[in-house]
Design a protein around this motif. Structure first.
Motif, PDB file in Angstrom:
ATOM      1  N   ARG A  59       0.864  -1.181   0.000  1.00 29.93           N
ATOM      2  CA  ARG A  59       0.000   0.000   0.000  1.00 29.93           C
ATOM      3  C   ARG A  59       0.900   1.230   0.000  1.00 29.93           C
ATOM      4  O   ARG A  59       2.089   1.147   0.335  1.00 29.93           O
ATOM      5  N   GLU A  60       0.309   2.353  -0.350  1.00 32.96           N
ATOM      6  CA  GLU A  60       1.024   3.613  -0.267  1.00 32.96           C
ATOM      7  C   GLU A  60       0.613   4.297   1.028  1.00 32.96           C
ATOM      8  O   GLU A  60      -0.559   4.314   1.400  1.00 32.96           O
ATOM      9  N   HIS A  61       1.615   4.814   1.742  1.00 32.58           N
ATOM     10  CA  HIS A  61       1.362   5.514   2.996  1.00 32.58           C
ATOM     11  C   HIS A  61       2.290   6.721   3.061  1.00 32.58           C
ATOM     12  O   HIS A  61       3.510   6.551   3.061  1.00 32.58           O
ATOM     13  N   GLY A  62       1.714   7.890   3.058  1.00 32.15           N
ATOM     14  CA  GLY A  62       2.535   9.103   3.116  1.00 32.15           C
ATOM     15  C   GLY A  62       3.460   9.247   1.922  1.00 32.15           C
ATOM     16  O   GLY A  62       4.589   9.720   2.069  1.00 32.15           O
ATOM     17  N   GLY A  63       3.013   8.810   0.747  1.00 32.61           N
ATOM     18  CA  GLY A  63       3.825   8.911  -0.456  1.00 32.61           C
ATOM     19  C   GLY A  63       4.909   7.851  -0.570  1.00 32.61           C
ATOM     20  O   GLY A  63       5.731   7.889  -1.477  1.00 32.61           O
ATOM     21  N   GLU A  64       4.917   6.891   0.342  1.00 32.80           N
ATOM     22  CA  GLU A  64       5.934   5.831   0.360  1.00 32.80           C
ATOM     23  C   GLU A  64       5.244   4.471   0.302  1.00 32.80           C
ATOM     24  O   GLU A  64       4.173   4.283   0.869  1.00 32.80           O
ATOM     25  N   VAL A  65       5.861   3.520  -0.373  1.00 29.81           N
ATOM     26  CA  VAL A  65       5.321   2.165  -0.444  1.00 29.81           C
ATOM     27  C   VAL A  65       5.668   1.422   0.840  1.00 29.81           C
ATOM     28  O   VAL A  65       6.805   1.472   1.317  1.00 29.81           O
ATOM     29  N   HIS A  66       4.681   0.751   1.415  1.00 32.49           N
ATOM     30  CA  HIS A  66       4.865  -0.111   2.581  1.00 32.49           C
ATOM     31  C   HIS A  66       4.383  -1.510   2.247  1.00 32.49           C
ATOM     32  O   HIS A  66       3.498  -1.690   1.404  1.00 32.49           O
ATOM     33  N   VAL A  67       4.966  -2.495   2.906  1.00 31.41           N
ATOM     34  CA  VAL A  67       4.530  -3.889   2.779  1.00 31.41           C
ATOM     35  C   VAL A  67       4.091  -4.372   4.163  1.00 31.41           C
ATOM     36  O   VAL A  67       4.545  -3.853   5.174  1.00 31.41           O
ATOM     37  N   MET A  68       3.202  -5.348   4.165  1.00 30.82           N
ATOM     38  CA  MET A  68       2.758  -5.883   5.450  1.00 30.82           C
ATOM     39  C   MET A  68       3.491  -7.177   5.761  1.00 30.82           C
ATOM     40  O   MET A  68       3.587  -8.070   4.911  1.00 30.82           O
ATOM     41  N   LEU A  69       3.982  -7.255   6.987  1.00 30.66           N
ATOM     42  CA  LEU A  69       4.518  -8.496   7.522  1.00 30.66           C
ATOM     43  C   LEU A  69       3.553  -8.986   8.592  1.00 30.66           C
ATOM     44  O   LEU A  69       2.877  -8.187   9.243  1.00 30.66           O
ATOM     45  N   ILE A  70       3.514 -10.302   8.763  1.00 30.61           N
ATOM     46  CA  ILE A  70       2.728 -10.916   9.827  1.00 30.61           C
ATOM     47  C   ILE A  70       3.644 -11.850  10.598  1.00 30.61           C
ATOM     48  O   ILE A  70       4.710 -12.227  10.107  1.00 30.61           O
ATOM     49  N   THR A  71       3.230 -12.219  11.799  1.00 35.73           N
ATOM     50  CA  THR A  71       4.038 -13.162  12.563  1.00 35.73           C
ATOM     51  C   THR A  71       3.524 -14.582  12.352  1.00 35.73           C
ATOM     52  O   THR A  71       2.341 -14.796  12.067  1.00 35.73           O
ATOM     53  N   THR A  72       4.423 -15.536  12.518  1.00 35.36           N
ATOM     54  CA  THR A  72       4.014 -16.929  12.505  1.00 35.36           C
ATOM     55  C   THR A  72       3.227 -17.202  13.783  1.00 35.36           C
ATOM     56  O   THR A  72       3.405 -16.511  14.789  1.00 35.36           O
ATOM     57  N   ARG A  73       2.382 -18.228  13.739  1.00 31.10           N
ATOM     58  CA  ARG A  73       1.594 -18.552  14.927  1.00 31.10           C
ATOM     59  C   ARG A  73       2.443 -19.220  15.996  1.00 31.10           C
ATOM     60  O   ARG A  73       2.169 -19.088  17.177  1.00 31.10           O
ATOM     61  N   GLY A  74       3.490 -19.919  15.586  1.00 30.94           N
ATOM     62  CA  GLY A  74       4.315 -20.633  16.554  1.00 30.94           C
ATOM     63  C   GLY A  74       5.302 -19.751  17.288  1.00 30.94           C
ATOM     64  O   GLY A  74       5.082 -19.342  18.415  1.00 30.94           O
ATOM     65  N   ARG A  75       6.405 -19.439  16.620  1.00 32.70           N
ATOM     66  CA  ARG A  75       7.496 -18.711  17.279  1.00 32.70           C
ATOM     67  C   ARG A  75       7.407 -17.197  17.138  1.00 32.70           C
ATOM     68  O   ARG A  75       8.240 -16.485  17.677  1.00 32.70           O
ATOM     69  N   GLY A  76       6.430 -16.701  16.396  1.00 28.49           N
ATOM     70  CA  GLY A  76       6.267 -15.263  16.270  1.00 28.49           C
ATOM     71  C   GLY A  76       7.287 -14.579  15.380  1.00 28.49           C
ATOM     72  O   GLY A  76       7.557 -13.396  15.528  1.00 28.49           O
ATOM     73  N   ARG A  77       7.852 -15.337  14.414  1.00 31.86           N
ATOM     74  CA  ARG A  77       8.807 -14.737  13.470  1.00 31.86           C
ATOM     75  C   ARG A  77       8.037 -13.922  12.437  1.00 31.86           C
ATOM     76  O   ARG A  77       6.911 -14.251  12.086  1.00 31.86           O
ATOM     77  N   TRP A  78       8.663 -12.878  11.898  1.00 27.96           N
ATOM     78  CA  TRP A  78       8.035 -12.056  10.865  1.00 27.96           C
ATOM     79  C   TRP A  78       8.156 -12.730   9.505  1.00 27.96           C
ATOM     80  O   TRP A  78       9.245 -13.145   9.108  1.00 27.96           O
ATOM     81  N   VAL A  79       7.022 -12.849   8.808  1.00 26.73           N
ATOM     82  CA  VAL A  79       6.934 -13.502   7.504  1.00 26.73           C
ATOM     83  C   VAL A  79       5.898 -12.755   6.660  1.00 26.73           C
ATOM     84  O   VAL A  79       5.345 -11.742   7.094  1.00 26.73           O
ATOM     85  N   ILE A  80       5.596 -13.292   5.483  1.00 22.80           N
ATOM     86  CA  ILE A  80       4.488 -12.799   4.665  1.00 22.80           C
ATOM     87  C   ILE A  80       3.466 -13.927   4.551  1.00 22.80           C
ATOM     88  O   ILE A  80       3.809 -15.103   4.731  1.00 22.80           O
TER      89      ILE A  80
END
Length: 148
Positions: free
Chosen positions: A23-44
């Motif tokens: 998405r665009e936010h404040g004129g800059e592109v951002h991506v969303m990361l989510i955490t895994t359900r197990g260890r809480g690592r950041w992934v897509i």
């Protein structure tokens, strides 16, 4: 990561498809990361290939199920990476992941994995620093995204 083989990590590769929500936010592109359900690592958001389901449709569905995002995934992958995964039955697999950009159009009020994961919007460079998979970090660092 190079090609992994042998008994320890299995001889075959498993295919997954992932969404990279943008998405665009404040004129800059951002991506969303989510955490895994197990260890809480950041992934897509990603899921196993399914017969009869187009890869980009599966990626978009995973973005909804895991992060509550609604949008259209591009028809061509924007990148790919491999990683090693321990399966629920204890076996190990090398997973090949194709990534599809997901232009986020809306956010759902409720979704299947609501409350099971954290999520955050960040610039791709910051996302590359948060993820633990080297191949995914490399894809994020090489992104040249524009929001339509």
């Amino acid at each position: 990561m190079g090609r992994q083989s042998g008994a320890a990590w299995g001889r075959s590769r498993r295919r997954q498809y992932a969404a990279l929500p943008i998405r665009e936010h404040g004129g800059e592109v951002h991506v969303m990361l989510i955490t895994t359900r197990g260890r809480g690592r950041w992934v897509i958001p990603k899921g196993w290939a399914e017969k009869g389901v187009a890869p980009q449709d599966l990626a978009a569905r995973e973005a909804f199920e895991e992060a509550g995002l609604l949008g259209k995934a591009g028809s061509e992958p924007i990148g790919a990476y491999t990683y090693r995964k321990r399966l629920p039955d204890g076996r190990r697999a090398v997973c090949e992941v194709e990534i599809f950009a997901l232009s986020v159009e809306a956010r759902a009020l409720d979704w299947p994995e609501r409350g099971q994961r954290r999520k955050c919007w960040v610039p791709p460079e910051a996302a590359a620093e948060l993820v633990s998979e080297p191949g995914l970090a490399q894809v994020l660092r090489g992104l040249r995204l524009r929001v339509a």
